[in-house]
Design a protein around this motif. Structure first.
Motif, short mmCIF file in Angstrom:
data_model
loop_
_atom_site.label_atom_id
_atom_site.label_comp_id
_atom_site.label_asym_id
_atom_site.label_seq_id
_atom_site.Cartn_x
_atom_site.Cartn_y
_atom_site.Cartn_z
N SER A 223 34.11 47.51 45.53
CA SER A 223 35.39 48.09 45.10
C SER A 223 35.21 48.98 43.87
N ARG B 184 32.25 42.28 47.64
CA ARG B 184 33.38 43.20 47.77
C ARG B 184 33.84 43.70 46.40
N LEU B 185 33.75 42.84 45.38
CA LEU B 185 34.11 43.27 44.03
C LEU B 185 33.20 44.42 43.58
N LYS C 296 39.59 46.84 46.64
CA LYS C 296 40.73 46.00 46.22
C LYS C 296 41.12 46.39 44.79
N GLU D 247 39.43 40.41 42.75
CA GLU D 247 39.19 39.56 43.90
C GLU D 247 40.14 38.38 43.85
N HIS E 66 32.98 37.71 48.48
CA HIS E 66 33.98 38.16 47.49
C HIS E 66 33.30 38.94 46.36
N ARG F 52 40.25 34.30 40.34
CA ARG F 52 40.65 35.69 40.19
C ARG F 52 39.71 36.45 39.24
N ALA G 79 39.77 34.54 45.49
CA ALA G 79 38.97 33.65 46.32
C ALA G 79 39.47 32.23 46.12
#
Ligand code: PMP
Length: 308
Positions: A63, A59-60, A158, A37, A56, A97, A39
């Motif tokens: 993913s 989404r991590l 991602k 990620e 975020h 990150r 952010a």
């Protein structure tokens, strides 16, 4: 070190920068089997604030799914680790990150018993494409490299390995004197930048490639769609945009956690609009920065303050 980081969170522990190491036989290093990620934490009146952190982290976790990776840490643990990194290093704003990857156990492509490793780093990072880019816009090159099709690899996850394509596109552009690339999808329509989503303005309306165009479902894209609609603009976000439409756009801009809202002033040999940041881009960009730096009370639900 040059990023000015002294502490990194690694598998549940805070470790010194020089101790945040991995073995050369790490699965993710060989096969690109990591997800990550990017952010941002913004400096606000109420101290540092994580922007859309929930999304975020969600989404991590999403993913990880196609790769059957299990993050052995909760959403809350990752949030607390991130806040603690920011506090310990006394940062008022930073880039964040998180990375999840297959470590070492065996080196078959099948990750079998490879452990899932999770790390988080934070560091001060200004405008991704430079301050001048934010103000005056950038020149971009349509890449000769196409994006992975989402039928070939999930582009909405991602994944570290995907960024080899981003490197090829970005470096090709920079070698040719451009700041960044625009990458077309397999069908030849506009997908996104190497690390940005793209928006087009034409006749006062806003267009951005739909999620079926092999793009990452950008969190800044989503925020900008919401901001633009709240400003009264019509936003078409399920469309295909042909390469030719780039040339006839009144305005173009990139969005991303790193790139924020970056105007595009030229595509290959074609000047976009007046060759400067367009008025609608400027309005959206200004609103975006007012929101993230909390000069407005609106969109408060997008923020998670580091000092509770
Ligand atoms: N597309 C790609 C390929 C990206 O790497 C990024 C950056 N994460 C984006 C779009 C923008 O996404 P976001 O706004 O969530 O940062």
């Amino acid at each position: 070190d040059e990023m000015d980081v002294d502490t990194i969170w690694m598998d549940g522990e805070f470790v010194d920068w020089e101790d945040a190491q991995t073995h050369v036989l790490t699965h993710g290093l060989h096969y690109g089997t990591g997800v990550f990620e990017g952010a941002r934490c913004y400096d606000t009146e109420n101290g540092p604030a994580l922007f859309r952190w929930e999304e975020h982290v969600d989404r991590l976790f999403q993913s990880c799914k196609p790769y059957e990776m299990e993050i052995g840490h909760s959403h809350e643990e990752l949030t607390e680790a991130t806040k603690e990194l920011i506090r310990r290093q006394d940062l008022s704003s930073c880039y964040i990150r998180p990375l999840v990857y297959y470590g070492y156990k065996s080196l078959g492509v099948s990750p079998q018993d490879c452990p899932t490793k999770t790390t988080i780093a934070v560091w001060p990072w200004g405008a991704y494409l430079g301050e001048d880019a934010i103000e005056n816009g950038i020149d971009v090159k349509v890449s000769s490299w196409r994006k992975h099709a989402s039928s070939q690899i999930p582009t909405n996850a991602k994944t570290t390995g995907l960024y080899v394509n981003s490197l090829l596109a970005g470096e090709e552009a920079r070698r040719n004197g451009f700041a960044e690339a625009i990458v077309l999808n397999k069908e030849g329509n506009v997908a996104e930048g190497p690390g940005e989503n793209i928006f087009l303005v034409r006749d006062g309306e806003i267009f951005t490639p739909g999620l079926s165009e092999s793009i990452l479902d950008g969190i800044t894209r989503n925020a900008v769609i919401r901001i633009a609609r709240d400003l009264g603009y019509t936003v078409h976000d399920t469309v295909s945009i042909s390469r030719g439409e780039l040339n006839t756009a009144d305005e173009l801009f990139f969005t991303g956690s790193a790139a924020e809202v970056t105007p595009i002033k030229r595509v290959d040999n074609v000047t976009i609009g007046e060759g400067t940041r367009g008025p609608i881009t400027e309005e959206i960009q200004q609103t975006f920065f007012d929101v993230v730096e909390r000069r407005t009370d609106e969109y408060e639900e997008w923020f998670d303050y580091v000092e509770a």
